[in-house]
Scaffold this motif. Sequence first.
Motif, PDB file in Angstrom:
ATOM      1  N   SER A 100       0.854  -1.195   0.000  1.00 31.00           N
ATOM      2  CA  SER A 100       0.000   0.000   0.000  1.00 31.00           C
ATOM      3  C   SER A 100       0.883   1.235   0.000  1.00 31.00           C
ATOM      4  N   ASN A 101       0.563   2.179  -0.878  1.00 30.86           N
ATOM      5  CA  ASN A 101       1.354   3.406  -0.893  1.00 30.86           C
ATOM      6  C   ASN A 101       0.543   4.642  -1.251  1.00 30.86           C
ATOM      7  N   THR A 102      -0.740   4.486  -1.538  1.00 29.85           N
ATOM      8  CA  THR A 102      -1.584   5.639  -1.818  1.00 29.85           C
ATOM      9  C   THR A 102      -2.832   5.602  -0.948  1.00 29.85           C
ATOM     10  N   VAL A 103      -3.452   6.759  -0.820  1.00 30.79           N
ATOM     11  CA  VAL A 103      -4.627   6.917   0.029  1.00 30.79           C
ATOM     12  C   VAL A 103      -5.637   7.786  -0.707  1.00 30.79           C
ATOM     13  N   LEU A 114      -3.540  11.078  -1.834  1.00 24.82           N
ATOM     14  CA  LEU A 114      -2.273  11.365  -1.164  1.00 24.82           C
ATOM     15  C   LEU A 114      -1.415  10.114  -1.192  1.00 24.82           C
ATOM     16  N   THR A 115      -0.134  10.296  -0.870  1.00 24.37           N
ATOM     17  CA  THR A 115       0.704   9.129  -0.636  1.00 24.37           C
ATOM     18  C   THR A 115       0.494   8.698   0.813  1.00 24.37           C
ATOM     19  N   ILE A 159     -11.479   7.335   4.859  1.00 23.76           N
ATOM     20  CA  ILE A 159     -10.081   7.208   4.458  1.00 23.76           C
ATOM     21  C   ILE A 159      -9.908   5.809   3.895  1.00 23.76           C
ATOM     22  N   ILE A 160      -9.509   5.727   2.627  1.00 19.55           N
ATOM     23  CA  ILE A 160      -9.345   4.434   1.969  1.00 19.55           C
ATOM     24  C   ILE A 160      -7.877   4.250   1.603  1.00 19.55           C
ATOM     25  N   ILE A 161      -7.277   3.189   2.157  1.00 21.83           N
ATOM     26  CA  ILE A 161      -5.875   2.854   1.876  1.00 21.83           C
ATOM     27  C   ILE A 161      -5.845   1.986   0.626  1.00 21.83           C
ATOM     28  N   ASN A 162      -5.034   2.394  -0.375  1.00 24.97           N
ATOM     29  CA  ASN A 162      -4.929   1.636  -1.638  1.00 24.97           C
ATOM     30  C   ASN A 162      -3.614   0.891  -1.721  1.00 24.97           C
TER      31      ASN A 162
END
Length: 162
Positions: A100-103, A114-115, A159-162
Amino acid sequence: MIVPILGNVTYQITLDPTVWIFDDRKIILEEAFSNQETNEEIDEAKLAAERWEKAITTSRQARPPVNKSLTKHERENILKYSYVMPINDFLDYAEIKDGSNTVSLKTETGDVNLTLEELYNSYLLFAIDGQPLKEDGPVHLIFKDGSNKKTPIKGINKIIIN
């Protein structure tokens, strides 16, 4: 008035900013951005000692630090300030999965991307003059470097972590 953290996490958690006013981790907004140069020069040994003390205390408590009881003076002072909460503890509790590195921040006006590093280096503004954010709330995101202090990301409801 809640903000879920969803997506590529082990534990989907729900943030309730209305109770953070009683949380010892909150920071007065003005103090969060004062003396930033001094904060960067803090002795590493002192930081390690503080982390150790926090680990010992947290293991005894098994819950987030919350004020046990407030004096009348402390209750009056709460209503004088605006507060932010560092988001990093909550992200750690959610256990973000590898890769995971984007939000994506879901807001009233659309998505903001965002990162993950930018999110970790952020505060959530949750109270102005001791009161929850009713307009453009429940939280605003402000970067710890203060670069968007005057124009925070408002109206975050997911807030969704991608």
